[in-house]
Design a protein around this motif. Structure first.
Motif: not given
Length: 146
Positions: A69, A134, A138, A63, A118, A58, A112-116
């Motif tokens: 946040k 996590q 990833d 970014n 679970t 990654e 990853r664009k879709a985020g984390k």
């Protein structure tokens, strides 16, 4: 150590203080773990001796430098976030350079664009029943192409 020269072993790496490390072979997830930086280097060196590898790392360098946040309104909080992001970017650069020096194919992947995902979502998606951090999830998403 894997002795799988007949097929490519895919290694996913999520760099950072806690390095997510995932192994996939023939489309099956074999291993998920969370390592420190130097243990990840050692693992890559050992794997490169015993298997044909493709390594997916990654690459947070795509970014923006600071993430805003909710609740991160102070300069000190934003500077802390920037320091962590900078550290993560450097870890990714060093890992990419190390893999290239091993003569192994490395693909620097955007986050990853879709985020984390679970643990429950990961289990449903992959069938992985063991515990996972996590960071390891990833890394797995990199090798699974999702």
């Amino acid at each position: 150590m894997l002795k799988l020269r007949s097929k490519v072993v895919h290694v996913g790496i999520d760099p950072g203080v806690n390095v997510g490390f995932a192994l996939s072979w023939a489309g099956e997830l074999l291993q998920l773990q969370t390592l420190d930086f130097w243990s990840a280097i050692d693992e890559l060196r050992l794997l490169a001796e015993g298997a044909q590898l493709h390594v997916y790392i990654e690459n947070p360098n795509v970014n923006k430098p600071t993430f805003f946040k909710k609740g991160a309104n102070s300069v000190a909080v934003r500077e802390n976030i920037s320091q962590k992001v900078g550290s993560n970017k450097r870890d990714a650069q060093l890992l990419i350079q190390f893999v290239e020096r091993l003569g192994v194919k490395v693909l620097a992947m955007p986050p990853r664009k879709a985020g984390k995902i679970t643990a429950a979502g990961f289990k449903q998606l992959t069938g992985w029943a063991q515990s996972s951090s996590q960071h390891a999830r990833d890394a797995a998403m990199l090798v699974l192409g999702r």
